[in-house]
Design a protein around this motif. Structure first.
Motif, PDB file in Angstrom:
ATOM      1  N   VAL A   1       0.737  -1.126  -0.019  1.00 18.73           N
ATOM      2  CA  VAL A   1       0.008   0.004   0.019  1.00 18.73           C
ATOM      3  C   VAL A   1       0.834   1.316   0.013  1.00 18.73           C
ATOM      4  N   PRO A   2       0.688   2.421  -0.763  1.00 12.91           N
ATOM      5  CA  PRO A   2       1.431   3.301  -0.904  1.00 12.91           C
ATOM      6  C   PRO A   2       1.219   4.018   0.397  1.00 12.91           C
ATOM      7  N   GLN A   3       2.235   4.785   0.945  1.00  6.57           N
ATOM      8  CA  GLN A   3       2.196   5.440   2.116  1.00  6.57           C
ATOM      9  C   GLN A   3       2.217   7.036   2.086  1.00  6.57           C
ATOM     10  N   PRO A   4       1.591   7.563   3.034  1.00  2.67           N
ATOM     11  CA  PRO A   4       1.658   9.135   3.106  1.00  2.67           C
ATOM     12  C   PRO A   4       2.912   9.662   3.337  1.00  2.67           C
ATOM     13  N   ASP A   5       3.211  11.052   2.833  1.00  4.52           N
ATOM     14  CA  ASP A   5       4.319  11.653   3.188  1.00  4.52           C
ATOM     15  C   ASP A   5       4.473  12.023   4.880  1.00  4.52           C
ATOM     16  N   TYR A   6       5.148  11.388   5.587  1.00  6.22           N
ATOM     17  CA  TYR A   6       5.129  11.513   7.173  1.00  6.22           C
ATOM     18  C   TYR A   6       6.022  12.851   7.184  1.00  6.22           C
ATOM     19  N   SER A   7       5.699  13.430   8.349  1.00  8.55           N
ATOM     20  CA  SER A   7       6.528  14.601   8.800  1.00  8.55           C
ATOM     21  C   SER A   7       7.512  14.028   9.883  1.00  8.55           C
ATOM     22  N   ILE A   8       7.343  13.070  10.464  1.00  8.51           N
ATOM     23  CA  ILE A   8       8.443  12.318  11.376  1.00  8.51           C
ATOM     24  C   ILE A   8       9.271  11.153  10.586  1.00  8.51           C
ATOM     25  N   LYS A   9      10.307  11.055  11.104  1.00  4.41           N
ATOM     26  CA  LYS A   9      11.302   9.953  10.768  1.00  4.41           C
ATOM     27  C   LYS A   9      11.596   8.714  11.863  1.00  4.41           C
TER      28      LYS A   9
ATOM     29  N   TRP B   1      -2.836   9.283  10.073  1.00  5.62           N
ATOM     30  CA  TRP B   1      -3.299   9.597   8.671  1.00  5.62           C
ATOM     31  C   TRP B   1      -4.575   8.718   8.449  1.00  5.62           C
ATOM     32  N   VAL B   2      -5.332   9.041   7.352  1.00  6.68           N
ATOM     33  CA  VAL B   2      -6.313   8.278   6.889  1.00  6.68           C
ATOM     34  C   VAL B   2      -6.539   8.297   5.460  1.00  6.68           C
ATOM     35  N   MET B   3      -6.545   7.178   4.617  1.00  7.27           N
ATOM     36  CA  MET B   3      -6.624   7.020   3.133  1.00  7.27           C
ATOM     37  C   MET B   3      -8.098   7.149   2.766  1.00  7.27           C
ATOM     38  N   GLU B   4      -8.591   8.154   2.328  1.00 12.16           N
ATOM     39  CA  GLU B   4     -10.066   8.541   2.004  1.00 12.16           C
ATOM     40  C   GLU B   4     -10.331   8.044   0.809  1.00 12.16           C
ATOM     41  N   ASP B   5      -9.462   7.700  -0.059  1.00 14.95           N
ATOM     42  CA  ASP B   5      -9.646   7.144  -1.478  1.00 14.95           C
ATOM     43  C   ASP B   5      -8.667   5.816  -1.529  1.00 14.95           C
ATOM     44  N   TYR B   6      -9.235   4.686  -1.084  1.00 15.41           N
ATOM     45  CA  TYR B   6      -8.336   3.536  -1.296  1.00 15.41           C
ATOM     46  C   TYR B   6      -7.619   3.243  -2.410  1.00 15.41           C
ATOM     47  N   GLY B   7      -5.925   3.201  -2.069  1.00 11.53           N
ATOM     48  CA  GLY B   7      -5.123   2.990  -3.329  1.00 11.53           C
ATOM     49  C   GLY B   7      -4.472   3.975  -3.772  1.00 11.53           C
ATOM     50  N   LEU B   8      -5.089   5.141  -3.592  1.00 13.80           N
ATOM     51  CA  LEU B   8      -4.393   6.574  -4.087  1.00 13.80           C
ATOM     52  C   LEU B   8      -3.501   7.216  -3.130  1.00 13.80           C
ATOM     53  N   GLU B   9      -2.168   7.283  -3.395  1.00 13.34           N
ATOM     54  CA  GLU B   9      -1.445   7.828  -2.393  1.00 13.34           C
ATOM     55  C   GLU B   9      -1.825   9.221  -2.084  1.00 13.34           C
ATOM     56  N   LYS B  10      -2.173   9.989  -3.180  1.00 17.39           N
ATOM     57  CA  LYS B  10      -2.502  11.539  -2.857  1.00 17.39           C
ATOM     58  C   LYS B  10      -3.748  11.694  -1.805  1.00 17.39           C
ATOM     59  N   SER B  11      -4.626  10.433  -1.506  1.00 20.33           N
ATOM     60  CA  SER B  11      -5.632  10.689  -1.004  1.00 20.33           C
ATOM     61  C   SER B  11      -5.646  10.502   0.569  1.00 20.33           C
ATOM     62  N   TRP B  12      -4.036  10.380   1.081  1.00 18.66           N
ATOM     63  CA  TRP B  12      -3.822  10.391   2.337  1.00 18.66           C
ATOM     64  C   TRP B  12      -4.002  11.759   3.205  1.00 18.66           C
ATOM     65  N   THR B  13      -4.879  11.801   4.229  1.00 15.25           N
ATOM     66  CA  THR B  13      -5.078  13.103   4.932  1.00 15.25           C
ATOM     67  C   THR B  13      -4.602  12.897   6.324  1.00 15.25           C
ATOM     68  N   LYS B  14      -3.980  13.787   6.951  1.00 11.96           N
ATOM     69  CA  LYS B  14      -3.335  13.867   8.208  1.00 11.96           C
ATOM     70  C   LYS B  14      -4.753  14.468   9.124  1.00 11.96           C
TER      71      LYS B  14
END
Length: 409
Positions: free
Chosen positions: A236-244, A271-284
């Motif tokens: 599953v593609p992951q969001p662009d996290y602010s922490i490492k 984070w929540v994936m609002e549109d499953y499978g789309l990396e850009k749909s991740w919302t913090k």
């Protein structure tokens, strides 16, 4: 007295709670047959999902299970699951998953149970024996809508020949055929022991890594999905996290996949994936980069949105529920009567879905239709109410048509 047309009756009854429907099934043979039909059961389930009604929270404290109405959050009612009738393991009751009103449970190395806590019906299936040399055993539970089948997935992970190697065996149980079968082995290393797969968008999800990393603090850096239709694995593609360099977990929030991460300094993101499978749909949803924020020092898990979607119900440290305001970032503790001191939770629908033929667990309240003098009185009352509701529906539709005509004239 003439009968109400089944389509009108089904539309009216499909908005009721299961408890009321079971009472209504005693009104007449027509109502009993309709409410027990597969078409109505699916209609009731679909309406509950689309409108977010008939939801309860199942909480677990050791071997004890409780039910809480999600809308009222007033008190915890102790349940009587079928597992109490069988030999228990030292690990206590495990809620493998929740789907369409069914809970998948186990508290033994010999059986799994598919149980509807609302109707008290359950189905028991024997587990295949696990050979020696096992490191992890995890399960997952969900619904294959293509085959109209409920499936249980069991992953058994074995020690390899060296510290970095491992192997796995995966089996899938089909409720429709009541049988287990082997499928392709799992190619990733499971990061957490006894953590069940998270069901979202028809797939089960786990945090994994490509190599065995048991002794490392942050052992999982990938999210893998097991598609219940195709029975194939994918990342599953992951969001662009602010922490490492963080510890990562997956969860679900009203059907959407969530990821929670916390680093060594206790910085936290959800984070929540609002549109499953789309990396850009991740919302913090939550970002707490201040390590001094007291309540983010604990475990925080999502439970549900409020009706306005402006607040989230969160489980904090497995000890209490809190309402978290997404805008103001403030939280309020929820007081619920009859709660245990420490617990886990799952959201579950109240539905009429039955696990195969189903056996009724002790304490169940299932009743078959039986014509009585009181049922005739009840029928007349409900019949009158249903005619009024049907009339209101017709009036509402007529007003909608008139409004549309006026808007476009």
């Amino acid at each position: 007295m003439s009968k109400i047309p089944n389509d009108i009756l089904a539309d009216i009854l499909s908005g009721l709670q299961v408890k009321l429907l079971r009472q209504c099934s005693c009104v007449s043979k027509q109502w009993h047959t309709l409410i027990g039909s597969d078409d109505f059961i699916k209609l009731h389930l679909t309406r509950s999902i689309e409108t977010n009604i008939n939801r309860i929270i199942i909480i677990k404290d050791g071997d004890s299970l409780y039910s809480i109405n999600l809308d009222s959050l007033d008190n915890a009612v102790r349940l009587n699951p079928p597992l109490n009738l069988y030999k228990q393991s030292a690990n206590g009751t495990t809620i493998i998953g929740s789907c369409n009103g069914l809970l998948c449970l186990t508290n033994t190395d010999e059986y799994i149970f598919l149980w509807n806590p609302t109707t008290s019906k359950y189905w028991k299936s024997a587990l295949c024996r696990i050979p020696l040399g096992v490191e992890y055993v995890v399960f997952g539970f969900g619904y294959d809508d293509a085959k109209d089948d409920y499936k249980v997935v069991r992953m058994v992970q074995f020690y390899g020949k060296d510290k970095e190697s491992f192997r796995s065996e995966v089996s899938v149980y089909s409720l429709k055929s009541d049988s287990w079968r082997r499928i392709g082995d799992f190619p990733y290393y499971l990061s957490y022991e006894r953590v069940s797969g998270v069901l979202a968008s028809g797939a089960l999800h786990w945090v994994v890594s490509r190599k065995r990393r048991r002794l490392e603090r942050f052992s999982g850096d990938l999210i893998v999905a097991f598609d219940l239709r195709s029975e194939e694995y994918s990342l599953v593609p992951q969001p662009d996290y602010s922490i490492k360099n963080f510890d990562m977990k997956v969860d679900v929030l009203e059907g959407c996949l969530c990821v929670l991460c916390k680093d060594y300094s206790l910085q936290f993101e959800m984070w929540v994936m609002e549109d499953y499978g789309l990396e850009k749909s991740w919302t913090k949803l939550i970002s707490c980069l201040d390590p001094n924020a007291y309540w983010f020092h604990d475990i925080v898990l999502p439970v549900a949105y409020s009706k306005s979607h402006k607040q989230m119900l969160l489980l904090q440290d497995y000890r209490k529920f809190i309402w978290y305001d997404i805008t103001t970032e403030r939280d309020v503790k929820v007081e619920i009567d009859g709660m245990p001191n420490r617990f886990d939770s799952r959201v579950c629908l109240e539905s009429l879905i039955q696990p195969r033929g189903g056996v009724e667990s002790a304490g169940g309240s299932g009743r078959k239709f039986q014509k009585t003098e009181n049922s005739g009185v009840l029928f007349n009352a409900l019949y009158g109410c249903s005619r009024i509701l049907a009339l209101l529906l017709y009036i509402s539709e007529a007003l909608t048509i008139v409004h549309n005509v006026l808007c476009f004239s």
